[in-house]
Design a protein around this motif. Structure first.
Motif, short mmCIF file in Angstrom:
data_model
loop_
_atom_site.label_atom_id
_atom_site.label_comp_id
_atom_site.label_asym_id
_atom_site.label_seq_id
_atom_site.Cartn_x
_atom_site.Cartn_y
_atom_site.Cartn_z
N CYS A 506 1.05 -1.13 0.06
CA CYS A 506 -0.29 0.29 -0.19
C CYS A 506 0.96 1.28 -0.24
N SER A 507 2.05 1.26 0.65
CA SER A 507 2.34 2.07 0.84
C SER A 507 4.51 1.50 0.26
N GLU A 508 5.31 2.58 0.13
CA GLU A 508 6.64 1.95 -0.03
C GLU A 508 7.61 2.16 1.38
N SER A 509 8.40 1.33 1.27
CA SER A 509 8.83 1.39 2.53
C SER A 509 9.69 2.27 2.72
N CYS A 510 9.28 2.29 3.89
CA CYS A 510 10.58 3.33 4.42
C CYS A 510 11.89 3.12 5.65
N PRO A 511 12.88 4.46 4.41
CA PRO A 511 14.01 4.20 4.62
C PRO A 511 14.40 3.75 6.42
N PRO A 512 16.14 3.69 6.77
CA PRO A 512 16.10 3.97 7.41
C PRO A 512 16.42 5.57 7.90
N GLY A 513 16.76 5.83 9.31
CA GLY A 513 15.34 7.33 9.29
C GLY A 513 14.15 7.82 9.18
N THR A 514 13.60 7.64 8.99
CA THR A 514 12.28 7.71 9.37
C THR A 514 11.29 6.27 10.30
N ARG A 515 10.19 6.85 10.19
CA ARG A 515 9.58 6.06 10.46
C ARG A 515 8.25 6.02 10.40
N LYS A 516 7.27 4.54 10.68
CA LYS A 516 5.86 4.84 9.56
C LYS A 516 4.70 5.46 10.65
N ALA A 517 3.86 6.40 9.98
CA ALA A 517 2.92 6.67 10.09
C ALA A 517 1.54 6.21 9.45
N VAL A 518 0.73 5.43 10.59
CA VAL A 518 -0.40 4.91 10.26
C VAL A 518 -1.57 6.11 9.59
N GLN A 519 -1.71 6.38 8.47
CA GLN A 519 -2.95 6.49 7.95
C GLN A 519 -4.27 6.61 8.18
N LYS A 520 -4.71 7.81 8.56
CA LYS A 520 -5.97 8.06 9.16
C LYS A 520 -7.08 7.33 8.78
N GLY A 521 -7.88 5.92 9.15
CA GLY A 521 -9.13 5.90 8.50
C GLY A 521 -8.72 4.36 7.32
N ARG A 522 -7.33 3.96 7.22
CA ARG A 522 -6.87 2.75 6.19
C ARG A 522 -6.03 1.98 7.47
N PRO A 523 -5.82 0.95 6.73
CA PRO A 523 -5.18 -0.05 7.32
C PRO A 523 -3.83 0.21 7.45
N VAL A 524 -3.06 -0.15 8.56
CA VAL A 524 -1.96 -0.10 9.10
C VAL A 524 -0.45 -0.47 8.39
N CYS A 525 -1.50 -0.76 7.09
CA CYS A 525 0.26 -1.19 5.88
C CYS A 525 -0.44 0.10 4.87
N CYS A 526 -0.33 1.45 5.32
CA CYS A 526 -1.79 1.96 4.44
C CYS A 526 -1.05 3.49 5.50
N TYR A 527 0.50 3.66 5.69
CA TYR A 527 1.50 4.86 5.75
C TYR A 527 2.21 5.45 5.19
#
Length: 843
Positions: A506-527
């Motif tokens: 759903c979303s491309e991998s977050c590279p090192p130096g970043t963190r995942k922030a879940v998009q409101k109202g969407r599954p946890v794989c969308c961030y």
């Protein structure tokens, strides 16, 4: 419930007739597709045909029997393997010796209506004793079937009250594991509980986190998909959509196709039954939907029925779990000759055949077998057939159960006359444990199912253009958890014939130096990928949180690792440090030049005035003041911290003491000019030296107490700036620090007051005026120093302190010595005693 009520009423009617000692057939009976009598009979229900034509229900005439068409080769082979296994057992002298097994195989035409009809035919039979008396029990001892889970649920619920065992070869729905609802149900296939979990394991293993899900709207699809969705959620796999349809619901199928087209998932898990999958593939081909990675289940993934040139471009690279392919010796030859010669009810030489079914003759029109006759010489599909071994095991399981019931263990002849009750067969099936000729061990667990063993197959095309299901892994629930699943991704051809696996996220991998922030109202794989805050890092891909760096560490510019914080202090090598060193040394140089000038002119009146000894001592103390500013520059150490503050305090007191001495000399000198005054003897050179020593000694004592009680020390200040460490000298005792400054301020204030009082004394060169200005500058500098010192951050605090030292030192130097130097250098004619005293003489 209405269907079950009808069945119950039907049997009550039969019982009532039985009490009257006669039975009669109501309506046309449903005859088996294939049958043979034996001492013990086994029933079977297969969907040999897939299409059913309903008769007219206008009730103007008696409805005709249902007609079937479109042969399902898979189920036809299952009927053949069942007969093959029965004939093999009948020839076996050690298993059920002297006992022949018969069979009655019914065709359901893929219809639940025909399935129900076939079930009732198996339960009732068409055999009656002499005089029309009913036998009182079912003519069959076990039922093999059905192929689909939903139909098997109906079959098992119908036969359940009569405790007739049902052994299915492919009904894998987890719902059938409930022993309370299905106490007499068994299966030689594993429950979909394992397959659903294995699907999630496969998706996770490959690295997909964003999938679509399609399932049949029946027990098989609904229960299986529920297991997959639950397992996928635990494994962190997100499902973009989950849609379902049934074979008769064309509108829902179109909605499924639209959902797939609009979706972003490149991987689709299809927990779909055999027939529904054919419809789905057809629609995908029509809409030319390609490039999707289809993940399949045993119900369809290894079926060659779907492999055509039109469908393969859609399904190429499909991956899924199939039943193991097992070779059964002799079966391939059997389906070509022996089956047609012995088991098939029609021959090619006769158009009609009369079949004797116990006590009556039934004439069958062999034309209804014409679509089967075309398969007489075809056996190319046999090697790929994966359900055959399960039917083979089911037949043997019934045989071994019957063998134990009729006490054949130690006898060459079994007790044929023994009445076998259905419940006995059920109990015997629970205990069977044997090994078939191809090596598999057969037994049933507490739910009546077999051990889960799947083969992972991949749809591939050879270089010569032929299609095949290539084995690329396996899943075996009998092995330890860490060994159950193996997948060889190197041998897989992915969707569209690609060698590189498709990405489905759903979303491309977050590279090192970043963190995942879940998009409101969407599954946890969308961030969204959020950069870690300063001082935080993430050193891995797709990190959920950023980690705070420990105290003395800070994040690098990429926020991927913690590095030691930069240590900051006023250095000799930086611009500000160089400038301050320059002015400090410049002050020392100017002071030395003044001292040299004064020494060269030490005998002149302007140098002798107001005690030349104090002037030289003042110049010496100013030199120390300029030099002590250098102790504030550089890396703070334990010794430098103690030295800088004490040296500053003592040198400045020495300096102010000299100025104070000179001020007192001015006042005393004026008093001495008055007639009869004798005051200078009380403040001569010795007293001047003593006063300077006494004032300085007090500061020395204050500094000694400060160093003894709580001396300054180097301190790493990590509170002022988060990203760097300020290396500074902590004051230790703040009371000591302010006592040193306060004493300097007290002397400066006293000096300023005395100089201010002496500023109007008559003299051509009144030094008190210049001392007043110097003290005014000195006090102004140190009064402004206090707020600047408190508010300056980091190394600027030290710079402010050095600036105050240099400014006050330059103020004293220029205000006191500049006028004298001007006269010595540029107005030598005024450097006479007469000129200096001229104003007094005039008055």
């Amino acid at each position: 419930m209405s269907l079950f009520l009808c069945i119950l009423l039907f049997f009550l009617h039969l019982n009532a007739n039985a009490e009257n000692n006669f039975c009669r057939m109501m309506g046309d009976p449903k005859y088996p597709l294939l049958s043979k009598d034996g001492d013990i009979n086994i029933g079977a229900i297969f969907a040999v045909h897939s299409k059913e034509t309903l008769p007219s229900f206008e009730f103007q005439q008696k409805p005709q029997l249902l007609s079937c068409s479109s042969v399902t080769l898979r189920d036809f082979r299952l009927a053949q393997i069942m007969i093959f296994a029965i004939e093999e057992i009948n020839r076996n002298e050690s298993l059920l010796p002297n006992v022949s097994i018969g069979y009655k195989i019914y065709d359901t035409c893929g219809s639940r209506l025909s399935s129900m009809s076939a079930t009732m035919a198996l339960l009732n039979g068409q055999e009656f004793a002499a005089g029309g008396k009913c036998y009182g029990q079912s003519p069959i001892h076990a039922i093999i079937g059905e192929t689909e889970s939903s139909a098997t649920v109906i079959l098992s619920r119908t036969t359940g009250p009569f405790k007739i065992p049902v052994i299915s070869h492919s009904a894998s729905c987890e719902c059938l594991s409930n022993r309370e609802d299905y106490p007499s149900f068994f299966r030689t296939i594993a429950s979909d509980y394992h397959q659903g979990r294995a699907l999630a394991l496969l998706v996770k293993h490959v690295g997909w986190t964003w999938v679509g899900a399609v399932n049949s709207d029946n027990d098989y699809g609904n229960y299986g998909m529920a297991i997959f969705l639950n397992s996928a959620k635990k494994d962190g796999i997100c499902v973009e959509y989950s849609v379902k349809f049934y074979r008769t619901e064309s509108e829902k199928l179109q909605k499924v196709i639209n959902t797939i087209k609009q979706g972003t998932a490149k991987v689709i898990v299809a927990f779909v039954s055999f027939i529904e999958m054919g419809l789905l593939i057809e629609q995908l081909s029509i809409h030319n939907i390609t490039g999707l990675q289809i993940i399949g289940v045993e119900g369809w993934v290894a079926s060659k029925n779907y492999i055509t040139l039109n469908s393969f471009h859609v399904m190429k690279g499909s991956l899924g779990f199939a039943l193991r392919k097992i070779y059964i010796e002799g079966f391939s030859d059997y389906v070509i000759k022996s089956f047609w010669d012995t088991a098939f009810p029609c021959s090619q030489q006769h158009e009609f055949l009369n079949m004797n079914m116990n006590s009556y003759q039934v004439e069958l029109n062999c034309s209804r077998y014409q679509d089967l006759l075309v398969l007489r010489n075809y056996n190319e599909d046999v090697p790929e057939h994966r359900y055959s071994s399960h039917v083979y095991k089911a037949v043997y399981a019934v045989a071994y159960a019957l063998h134990s019931i009729i006490k054949c263990e130690k006898q060459e002849v079994c007790e044929k006359a023994l009445t076998i009750k259905p419940q006995q067969v059920v109990e015997a099936l629970k205990k069977v444990n044997f090994t078939v000729k191809f090596g598999d061990n057969v037994w049933f667990d507490s739910t009546g199912a077999a051990v889960a063993q799947y083969e992972v197959v991949n749809w591939q095309q050879d270089s010569n253009g032929s299609f095949q299901f290539k084995s690329v892994g396996y899943y075996d629930a009998s092995l330890p958890p860490d060994q159950r699943f193996v997948l060889n991704t190197k041998n897989i051809i992915w969707a569209g014939g690609q060698l590189e696996k498709p990405r489905s996220v759903c979303s491309e991998s977050c590279p090192p130096g970043t963190r995942k922030a879940v998009q409101k109202g969407r599954p946890v794989c969308c961030y969204d990928c959020i950069t870690c805050a300063d001082g935080e890092i993430s050193n891995e891909t797709d990190s959920n949180n950023c980690q705070q760096c420990p105290g003395e560490y800070w994040s690098n510019t990429e926020n991927t690792e913690c590095v030691l914080k930069a240590v900051e202090f006023l250095s000799f090598t930086e611009v500000m440090g160089i400038v301050l060193v320059f002015f400090s040394l410049f002050g020392v140089g100017i002071t030395l030049l003044v001292a040299i000038l004064f020494y060269s002119k030490k005998d002149t009146p302007i140098v002798k005035a107001n005690n030349s000894e104090l002037s030289f001592l003042l110049l010496f103390s100013l030199t120390l003041c300029f030099l002590c500013s250098l102790t504030f520059i550089g890396r703070p150490t334990e010794w430098s911290c103690m030295l800088r503050h004490t040296a500053f305090g003592i040198t400045f007191v020495l300096c102010i003491s000299c100025v104070l001495g000179k001020t007192i000399v001015v006042l005393m000198a004026f008093k001495a000019t008055l007639p009869g005054s004798n005051v200078m003897k009380w403040f001569g050179p010795a007293q001047q030296r003593l006063s300077v020593f006494a004032f300085t000694l007090i500061q020395v004592l204050i500094c000694v107490l400060w160093l003894t009680i709580s001396p300054p020390f180097p301190h790493k200040n990590m509170k002022l700036f988060k990203e760097k460490i300020i290396l500074e000298c902590s004051l230790g005792s703040t009371v000591g620090f302010w006592a040193v400054l306060g004493y300097i301020g007290l002397l400066a204030l006293l000096c300023f007051i005395l100089a201010f009082l002496a500023r109007t004394l008559p003299d051509n060169f009144n030094e008190a005026k210049f001392i007043t200005f110097s003290m005014l500058i000195f006090c102004a500098v140190w009064i402004t120093f206090i707020p600047a010192y408190v508010s300056s951050p980091g190394k600027f605090t030290v710079a402010v302190e050095i600036f105050a030292i240099l400014a006050s030192s330059f103020g004293l130097l220029f205000c006191i010595f500049a006028p004298k130097c001007y006269i010595i250098l540029f107005k030598p004619e005024q450097n006479t005693k007469q000129h200096l005293m001229g104003k007094t003489q005039n008055k």
